[in-house]
Write a protein that holds these residues in place. Structure first.
Motif, PDB file in Angstrom:
ATOM      1  N   THR A 129       2.220  -1.304  -0.612  1.00  0.00           N
ATOM      2  CA  THR A 129       2.540  -0.420  -1.729  1.00  0.00           C
ATOM      3  C   THR A 129       1.381   0.548  -1.963  1.00  0.00           C
ATOM      4  O   THR A 129       0.277   0.347  -1.475  1.00  0.00           O
ATOM      5  CB  THR A 129       2.813  -1.223  -3.013  1.00  0.00           C
ATOM      6  OG1 THR A 129       1.664  -2.019  -3.329  1.00  0.00           O
ATOM      7  CG2 THR A 129       4.018  -2.134  -2.829  1.00  0.00           C
ATOM      8  N   ILE A 130       1.654   1.609  -2.725  1.00  0.00           N
ATOM      9  CA  ILE A 130       0.580   2.532  -3.052  1.00  0.00           C
ATOM     10  C   ILE A 130      -0.469   1.779  -3.878  1.00  0.00           C
ATOM     11  O   ILE A 130      -0.142   0.841  -4.596  1.00  0.00           O
ATOM     12  CB  ILE A 130       1.096   3.769  -3.803  1.00  0.00           C
ATOM     13  CG1 ILE A 130       1.860   3.394  -5.063  1.00  0.00           C
ATOM     14  CG2 ILE A 130       1.958   4.627  -2.888  1.00  0.00           C
ATOM     15  CD1 ILE A 130       2.338   4.596  -5.879  1.00  0.00           C
ATOM     16  N   TYR A 176      -6.007   4.941   1.228  1.00  0.00           N
ATOM     17  CA  TYR A 176      -4.625   5.189   1.631  1.00  0.00           C
ATOM     18  C   TYR A 176      -4.600   6.466   2.462  1.00  0.00           C
ATOM     19  O   TYR A 176      -5.593   7.215   2.521  1.00  0.00           O
ATOM     20  CB  TYR A 176      -3.685   5.294   0.429  1.00  0.00           C
ATOM     21  CG  TYR A 176      -3.978   6.442  -0.520  1.00  0.00           C
ATOM     22  CD1 TYR A 176      -3.333   7.678  -0.375  1.00  0.00           C
ATOM     23  CD2 TYR A 176      -4.869   6.298  -1.574  1.00  0.00           C
ATOM     24  CE1 TYR A 176      -3.593   8.721  -1.253  1.00  0.00           C
ATOM     25  CE2 TYR A 176      -5.137   7.335  -2.454  1.00  0.00           C
ATOM     26  CZ  TYR A 176      -4.490   8.544  -2.288  1.00  0.00           C
ATOM     27  OH  TYR A 176      -4.755   9.581  -3.151  1.00  0.00           O
ATOM     28  N   VAL A 211      -2.173   9.979   3.833  1.00  0.00           N
ATOM     29  CA  VAL A 211      -1.049  10.867   3.541  1.00  0.00           C
ATOM     30  C   VAL A 211      -0.873  11.814   4.720  1.00  0.00           C
ATOM     31  O   VAL A 211      -1.856  12.285   5.303  1.00  0.00           O
ATOM     32  CB  VAL A 211      -1.291  11.683   2.252  1.00  0.00           C
ATOM     33  CG1 VAL A 211      -0.067  12.556   1.934  1.00  0.00           C
ATOM     34  CG2 VAL A 211      -1.609  10.768   1.070  1.00  0.00           C
ATOM     35  N   VAL A 253       1.623   7.407   2.971  1.00  0.00           N
ATOM     36  CA  VAL A 253       2.671   8.179   2.315  1.00  0.00           C
ATOM     37  C   VAL A 253       2.990   9.371   3.211  1.00  0.00           C
ATOM     38  O   VAL A 253       2.267  10.364   3.210  1.00  0.00           O
ATOM     39  CB  VAL A 253       2.230   8.652   0.914  1.00  0.00           C
ATOM     40  CG1 VAL A 253       3.362   9.417   0.234  1.00  0.00           C
ATOM     41  CG2 VAL A 253       1.794   7.466   0.047  1.00  0.00           C
ATOM     42  N   TRP A 256      10.548   5.654   5.340  1.00  0.00           N
ATOM     43  CA  TRP A 256      10.632   4.470   4.475  1.00  0.00           C
ATOM     44  C   TRP A 256      10.970   3.227   5.301  1.00  0.00           C
ATOM     45  O   TRP A 256      10.345   2.181   5.142  1.00  0.00           O
ATOM     46  CB  TRP A 256      11.693   4.702   3.402  1.00  0.00           C
ATOM     47  CG  TRP A 256      11.865   3.603   2.416  1.00  0.00           C
ATOM     48  CD1 TRP A 256      12.939   2.774   2.269  1.00  0.00           C
ATOM     49  CD2 TRP A 256      10.938   3.195   1.394  1.00  0.00           C
ATOM     50  NE1 TRP A 256      12.739   1.884   1.238  1.00  0.00           N
ATOM     51  CE2 TRP A 256      11.519   2.122   0.681  1.00  0.00           C
ATOM     52  CE3 TRP A 256       9.663   3.644   1.017  1.00  0.00           C
ATOM     53  CZ2 TRP A 256      10.881   1.497  -0.383  1.00  0.00           C
ATOM     54  CZ3 TRP A 256       9.019   3.014  -0.047  1.00  0.00           C
ATOM     55  CH2 TRP A 256       9.624   1.953  -0.732  1.00  0.00           C
ATOM     56  N   ALA A 271       6.641   2.934   5.151  1.00  0.00           N
ATOM     57  CA  ALA A 271       5.863   3.769   4.236  1.00  0.00           C
ATOM     58  C   ALA A 271       5.705   3.090   2.880  1.00  0.00           C
ATOM     59  O   ALA A 271       6.624   2.434   2.386  1.00  0.00           O
ATOM     60  CB  ALA A 271       6.537   5.126   4.055  1.00  0.00           C
ATOM     61  N   ALA A 330       5.289   4.816   0.179  1.00  0.00           N
ATOM     62  CA  ALA A 330       6.155   5.728  -0.568  1.00  0.00           C
ATOM     63  C   ALA A 330       6.391   6.904   0.362  1.00  0.00           C
ATOM     64  O   ALA A 330       5.697   7.056   1.374  1.00  0.00           O
ATOM     65  CB  ALA A 330       5.515   6.183  -1.875  1.00  0.00           C
ATOM     66  N   VAL A 331       7.356   7.736   0.049  1.00  0.00           N
ATOM     67  CA  VAL A 331       7.607   8.918   0.863  1.00  0.00           C
ATOM     68  C   VAL A 331       7.341  10.159   0.019  1.00  0.00           C
ATOM     69  O   VAL A 331       7.662  10.205  -1.161  1.00  0.00           O
ATOM     70  CB  VAL A 331       9.040   8.944   1.435  1.00  0.00           C
ATOM     71  CG1 VAL A 331       9.223   7.825   2.439  1.00  0.00           C
ATOM     72  CG2 VAL A 331      10.086   8.859   0.339  1.00  0.00           C
ATOM     73  N   LYS A 332       6.730  11.147   0.657  1.00  0.00           N
ATOM     74  CA  LYS A 332       6.358  12.381  -0.029  1.00  0.00           C
ATOM     75  C   LYS A 332       7.442  13.433   0.176  1.00  0.00           C
ATOM     76  O   LYS A 332       7.696  13.851   1.311  1.00  0.00           O
ATOM     77  CB  LYS A 332       5.010  12.887   0.505  1.00  0.00           C
ATOM     78  CG  LYS A 332       4.532  14.159  -0.167  1.00  0.00           C
ATOM     79  CD  LYS A 332       3.103  14.506   0.218  1.00  0.00           C
ATOM     80  CE  LYS A 332       2.975  15.067   1.601  1.00  0.00           C
ATOM     81  NZ  LYS A 332       1.643  15.686   1.831  1.00  0.00           N
ATOM     82  N   VAL A 362       7.251  10.441  -3.917  1.00  0.00           N
ATOM     83  CA  VAL A 362       6.132  11.173  -4.514  1.00  0.00           C
ATOM     84  C   VAL A 362       6.330  12.658  -4.184  1.00  0.00           C
ATOM     85  O   VAL A 362       6.137  13.061  -3.037  1.00  0.00           O
ATOM     86  CB  VAL A 362       4.778  10.697  -3.958  1.00  0.00           C
ATOM     87  CG1 VAL A 362       3.636  11.509  -4.556  1.00  0.00           C
ATOM     88  CG2 VAL A 362       4.566   9.211  -4.223  1.00  0.00           C
ATOM     89  N   SER A 419       2.123  14.328  -6.765  1.00  0.00           N
ATOM     90  CA  SER A 419       0.957  14.839  -6.051  1.00  0.00           C
ATOM     91  C   SER A 419       0.743  16.287  -6.473  1.00  0.00           C
ATOM     92  O   SER A 419       1.646  17.112  -6.323  1.00  0.00           O
ATOM     93  CB  SER A 419       1.207  14.744  -4.542  1.00  0.00           C
ATOM     94  OG  SER A 419       0.168  15.346  -3.807  1.00  0.00           O
TER      95      SER A 419
END
Length: 218
Positions: A10-11, A94, A96, A116, A129, A133, A135-137, A162, A184
């Motif tokens: 998780t984030i 993390y 991105v 992410v 996902w 992931a 989360a997905v941006k 996100v 973000s």
């Protein structure tokens, strides 16, 4: 590895609590210190440093030593396995990426570092996902509205999103109310601070975003 069998990372906790990631694109990595000093003092709990800033990975251990106990410090604009490995080795909390590359997501997951990845279409976002992931941006978020969260949650009820790209303070509130896990933000919060602008004004904007994104924590 699929979303049905993996144990999803998780984030990070501070990112999840403040629901806000500040993306800092600076002219040089030596500019990070004065910006992060203001942001973190103002309550920002998560900062994404980009690989488009020269010297980011070389500066990261110093920044983690100075700020890592107070905020999550991630590395963004990761677009290949070599960059991913270097960011992990440097200690990123993390990762991105602006793209959907399931190989990157899988590599980060296997290394135990939340990632992410970015995408815009349902196919891209679900693929990321499903690959693991955190989360997905949704990127660029300014091309869709906050209602996109509801649209995605129809077929993908558990997906954590996100939005990124053009998210201002009102947009942040709207996206979070729609169910985004975090937002973000970059320019609308940073303004001209990375180019020598007023740090007092930066502090005020940071306070405003913190209060708007996670009012229960202020």
């Amino acid at each position: 590895m699929t979303g049905d069998t993996l144990t999803r990372l998780t984030i990070p906790v501070r990112t999840a609590a403040t629901k806000l990631i500040v993306v800092v694109r600076a002219p040089a990595a030596t500019d990070y210190d004065r910006i992060l000093d203001v942001l973190i003092d103002a309550g920002i709990g998560s900062v994404e440093l980009t690989l488009t800033t020269p010297g980011t990975l070389e500066r990261l251990p110093h920044l983690l030593n100075r700020f890592g106990d107070s905020a999550d410090i991630g590395v963004g604009t990761v677009t290949d396995v070599k960059q991913l490995a270097a960011a992990i080795d440097a200690g990123a909390h993390y990762l991105v990426t602006p793209i959907t590359d399931t190989h990157l997501v899988d590599a980060a997951h296997r290394a135990g570092v939340p990632m992410v990845p970015g995408g815009l279409t349902p196919t891209e976002l679900f693929a990321a996902w499903q690959a693991g992931a955190a989360a997905v941006k949704i990127f660029p978020a300014n091309q869709v509205g906050a209602g996109y969260v509801k649209d995605l949650r129809g077929p993908f009820p558990d997906i954590a999103v996100v939005p990124s790209g053009g998210v201002d303070i009102q947009g942040a509130v709207t996206w979070l109310a729609a169910g985004a896990a975090a937002v973000s933000v970059g320019g609308p919060l940073l303004g001209d601070a990375v180019r020598g602008g007023d740090l007092g004004a930066l502090r005020e904007r940071a306070h405003a975003f913190v209060a708007a994104c996670a009012p229960d924590t202020t």
